[in-house]
Scaffold this motif. Sequence first.
Motif, PDB file in Angstrom:
ATOM      1  N   THR A  29       0.852  -1.181   0.000  1.00 53.15           N
ATOM      2  CA  THR A  29       0.000   0.000   0.000  1.00 53.15           C
ATOM      3  C   THR A  29       0.892   1.235   0.000  1.00 53.15           C
ATOM      4  O   THR A  29       2.093   1.173   0.315  1.00 53.15           O
ATOM      5  CB  THR A  29      -0.911   0.046   1.229  1.00 53.15           C
ATOM      6  N   GLU A  30       0.299   2.369  -0.339  1.00 48.63           N
ATOM      7  CA  GLU A  30       1.080   3.604  -0.308  1.00 48.63           C
ATOM      8  C   GLU A  30       1.595   3.884   1.099  1.00 48.63           C
ATOM      9  O   GLU A  30       2.748   4.316   1.271  1.00 48.63           O
ATOM     10  CB  GLU A  30       0.234   4.766  -0.804  1.00 48.63           C
ATOM     11  N   ASP A  75      -2.459   1.464  -4.280  1.00 49.22           N
ATOM     12  CA  ASP A  75      -3.568   2.406  -4.107  1.00 49.22           C
ATOM     13  C   ASP A  75      -3.969   3.163  -5.373  1.00 49.22           C
ATOM     14  O   ASP A  75      -3.117   3.558  -6.176  1.00 49.22           O
ATOM     15  CB  ASP A  75      -3.197   3.464  -3.071  1.00 49.22           C
ATOM     16  N   TRP A  76      -5.277   3.414  -5.470  1.00 47.40           N
ATOM     17  CA  TRP A  76      -5.757   4.455  -6.374  1.00 47.40           C
ATOM     18  C   TRP A  76      -5.310   5.810  -5.828  1.00 47.40           C
ATOM     19  O   TRP A  76      -5.168   5.977  -4.606  1.00 47.40           O
ATOM     20  CB  TRP A  76      -7.279   4.433  -6.483  1.00 47.40           C
ATOM     21  N   TYR A 110      -6.491  12.362  -0.215  1.00 50.40           N
ATOM     22  CA  TYR A 110      -6.607  11.172   0.627  1.00 50.40           C
ATOM     23  C   TYR A 110      -5.921  11.337   1.979  1.00 50.40           C
ATOM     24  O   TYR A 110      -6.377  10.804   2.989  1.00 50.40           O
ATOM     25  CB  TYR A 110      -6.043   9.950  -0.090  1.00 50.40           C
ATOM     26  N   GLN A 133      -5.835   1.896   2.994  1.00 52.83           N
ATOM     27  CA  GLN A 133      -5.719   1.082   1.774  1.00 52.83           C
ATOM     28  C   GLN A 133      -5.877   1.903   0.506  1.00 52.83           C
ATOM     29  O   GLN A 133      -5.851   1.353  -0.591  1.00 52.83           O
ATOM     30  CB  GLN A 133      -6.778  -0.020   1.783  1.00 52.83           C
ATOM     31  N   GLY A 134      -6.071   3.210   0.645  1.00 54.15           N
ATOM     32  CA  GLY A 134      -6.319   4.041  -0.517  1.00 54.15           C
ATOM     33  C   GLY A 134      -7.790   4.078  -0.864  1.00 54.15           C
ATOM     34  O   GLY A 134      -8.608   3.333  -0.304  1.00 54.15           O
ATOM     35  N   LYS A 180      -3.251   5.317 -10.609  1.00 56.85           N
ATOM     36  CA  LYS A 180      -2.627   4.631  -9.489  1.00 56.85           C
ATOM     37  C   LYS A 180      -1.438   5.446  -8.969  1.00 56.85           C
ATOM     38  O   LYS A 180      -0.792   6.194  -9.720  1.00 56.85           O
ATOM     39  CB  LYS A 180      -2.145   3.241  -9.905  1.00 56.85           C
TER      40      LYS A 180
END
Length: 254
Positions: free
Chosen positions: A119-120, A187-188, A193, A203-204, A211
């Motif tokens: 994840t980011e 993540d999108w 965010y 989790q985005g 992305k």
Amino acid sequence: MAGNTTVMGKDGAPMVLIPAGEFLMGTPISNRDGGRDEYPQRRIMLDAFALDVYEVTNARYLMFIKATEHRVPENPRNAALTVWKESTVPEAFKDHPVMNVDWYDATGYCAWAGKRLPTEAEWERAARGPNGRRFPWGDTEPTRILANYLNQWRNGAGLEPVGSHPQGASAEGVQDLQGNVWEWVADWYDPHYYENGPIRNPQGPSEGTRKVIRGSGWESEAPLLRSAHRLSSDPKNRNHSLGFRCAMDATPAP
């Protein structure tokens, strides 16, 4: 202090455990060098996870192609920006990070290996450590000893083998988080965010059109090497400065 590495997943890549805990994600509004999409800085809580020490190499990606008959990583716009030769990769580039892979290629490889994209938040935690480092190696400004950046292509010579800059490793020993190739994460992208996302295991967004990519590439200038810097890309984008590494869920040692 660097963490202990272990092999997890069928690709045989060394991974390091990132322990559960809080870290500083984002950039304070008072900082003038942060992008608007990095605000505000918040304390984020993550469960433990494992992360590849290195970006996925051409040699490991070749294993994936042989096992699955997945497409070869080629630049769709300029053949001169592809280092692979037909269905294989020259020996000179086997230890270099794979590039010319889109988000779907990256997720396909991770699934084959029994892993996933980080994840980011996980990526930023690995780069910043538990104490909010400005760069993976600390707060000192980048040099060419610490990362591969501000380089030129020269028929692929701008890339370097993974692990070429051990002095630039993160607190837990993850290498090449800055420089060499940009990295896809799960993540999108949403520019807001960091304002609205949860503070535990974010989790985005649930959907989007682009992305997130993190890190920086062999051609990047020094200001892009900050660990909080964010960019986004069309998930179908394949270019010669974009690769990835894998992550896995993990349980911390008792």
